[in-house]
Scaffold this motif. Sequence first.
Motif, short mmCIF file in Angstrom:
data_model
loop_
_atom_site.label_atom_id
_atom_site.label_comp_id
_atom_site.label_asym_id
_atom_site.label_seq_id
_atom_site.Cartn_x
_atom_site.Cartn_y
_atom_site.Cartn_z
N GLU A 20 0.84 -1.19 0.00
CA GLU A 20 0.00 0.00 0.00
C GLU A 20 0.88 1.24 0.00
O GLU A 20 1.73 1.40 0.86
CB GLU A 20 -0.92 0.03 1.22
CG GLU A 20 -1.85 1.25 1.24
CD GLU A 20 -2.75 1.31 2.46
OE1 GLU A 20 -3.55 2.26 2.56
OE2 GLU A 20 -2.64 0.40 3.32
N LEU A 21 0.68 2.10 -0.99
CA LEU A 21 1.37 3.38 -1.05
C LEU A 21 0.41 4.47 -0.60
O LEU A 21 -0.71 4.56 -1.11
CB LEU A 21 1.84 3.68 -2.48
CG LEU A 21 2.82 2.68 -3.12
CD1 LEU A 21 3.02 3.02 -4.58
CD2 LEU A 21 4.14 2.68 -2.38
N SER A 22 0.83 5.28 0.36
CA SER A 22 -0.05 6.33 0.87
C SER A 22 0.71 7.64 0.97
O SER A 22 1.94 7.66 1.04
CB SER A 22 -0.61 5.95 2.24
OG SER A 22 0.42 5.79 3.18
N ASN A 23 -0.03 8.76 0.95
CA ASN A 23 0.62 10.06 1.13
C ASN A 23 0.91 10.28 2.60
O ASN A 23 0.57 9.46 3.45
CB ASN A 23 -0.23 11.18 0.53
CG ASN A 23 -1.62 11.25 1.13
OD1 ASN A 23 -1.98 10.49 2.03
ND2 ASN A 23 -2.43 12.18 0.65
N GLU A 24 1.55 11.40 2.89
CA GLU A 24 2.09 11.61 4.24
C GLU A 24 1.02 11.70 5.32
O GLU A 24 1.25 11.29 6.46
CB GLU A 24 2.96 12.87 4.24
CG GLU A 24 4.24 12.68 3.40
CD GLU A 24 5.05 13.94 3.26
OE1 GLU A 24 4.47 14.94 2.77
OE2 GLU A 24 6.23 13.93 3.62
N ASP A 25 -0.16 12.24 4.99
CA ASP A 25 -1.21 12.32 6.01
C ASP A 25 -2.21 11.17 5.89
O ASP A 25 -3.24 11.15 6.58
CB ASP A 25 -1.95 13.67 5.93
CG ASP A 25 -2.67 13.87 4.60
OD1 ASP A 25 -2.67 12.94 3.75
OD2 ASP A 25 -3.23 14.96 4.39
N SER A 58 -4.49 6.73 -0.76
CA SER A 58 -3.56 5.61 -0.93
C SER A 58 -3.96 4.76 -2.12
O SER A 58 -5.06 4.89 -2.67
CB SER A 58 -3.50 4.76 0.34
OG SER A 58 -4.75 4.15 0.60
N ILE A 59 -3.06 3.87 -2.51
CA ILE A 59 -3.32 2.91 -3.58
C ILE A 59 -2.74 1.57 -3.15
O ILE A 59 -1.63 1.51 -2.62
CB ILE A 59 -2.71 3.38 -4.92
CG1 ILE A 59 -2.97 2.34 -6.02
CG2 ILE A 59 -1.22 3.64 -4.79
CD1 ILE A 59 -2.57 2.81 -7.40
N VAL A 81 4.81 8.02 0.63
CA VAL A 81 5.47 8.77 -0.45
C VAL A 81 4.89 10.18 -0.52
O VAL A 81 3.85 10.47 0.07
CB VAL A 81 5.29 8.07 -1.81
CG1 VAL A 81 5.95 6.71 -1.82
CG2 VAL A 81 3.82 7.95 -2.18
N LEU A 82 5.58 11.05 -1.23
CA LEU A 82 5.09 12.41 -1.43
C LEU A 82 3.80 12.39 -2.23
O LEU A 82 3.56 11.50 -3.04
CB LEU A 82 6.13 13.25 -2.16
CG LEU A 82 7.48 13.46 -1.46
CD1 LEU A 82 8.44 14.20 -2.39
CD2 LEU A 82 7.30 14.24 -0.16
#
Length: 276
Positions: free
Chosen positions: A188-193, A197-198, A247-248
């Motif tokens: 799972e890739l997610s942004n900082e907050d 996600s994906i 990730v950013l």
Amino acid sequence: NNIVSIRLPLVDSIVDRSTNSLMSISTNYKWNSSYLRKSVQIYQFNCLECDNVLIDSSQVSSVLDMPSEIWAEMMDFWHCHKPESKTNYADKFSSLKPEKDGIIMGAYYVAFNIDDGIYGVTKVSNNIACTKCSKSIGEYDLKVKLDKVFNWDLVFKHHGKEELFKPYFHTYDILLDNVNGNATRILELSNEDESKSILVWIFNIGLDVIIKGVGMKKNCMKLYYTTDRSNIDEERKNRGEIDQVTVLDSILESTIQQLTSINERLPKSTREMGKN
């Protein structure tokens, strides 16, 4: 839906297992040292925002590659018989230093020592910025003790040509490193907050494919993915635990846009699996 699928058996071939093909792919990232030293030789890295020259090859004394991001995790596989030593080898090699005026190419960054005085960047605290437009383009990495500029903030110029590093290239490296180092096939890739996600399933690696409107692409991954929060939560519940990487926002957005764009070019019968 007027779709014809044809499958053809390939002629038997001898598979070379003397090298790890996954590891060879992981070191063949964009803008590696071999490409810069042997193929290009004369080049500049400029600021994507204002075109200010950040790194000029005429002033660079050496170009090396940073080891794969998973090299420390692979230490256990490097020794048949580990030496009896209290030395922490991960710490010993975590602070790789380029020689004076040298640069180190990472999978998604260029690393150097800003104190050499030949780079078009400034450093305030741990932030690296362009000297001309003051845009933040990198960071001082406390872990490896190196100044870094991110590839997606650069324009690579050589012989009248320009190359860009798309942010989603970094996602490719993240997925490949997780397969190599952890045998992870779902991530799972997610942004900082964690507001977006994906979830990605990695099915195959190192594929050569032809995509309508895109052409031939080499070293591709076959992925299934979803951005639906309910689907992600359901998978997390069923599996108990899923590896997560932060990730950013720009990288996450670029990744989702690229996957969506490629998915829309596939035959309709192959765009989805089940309900996802």
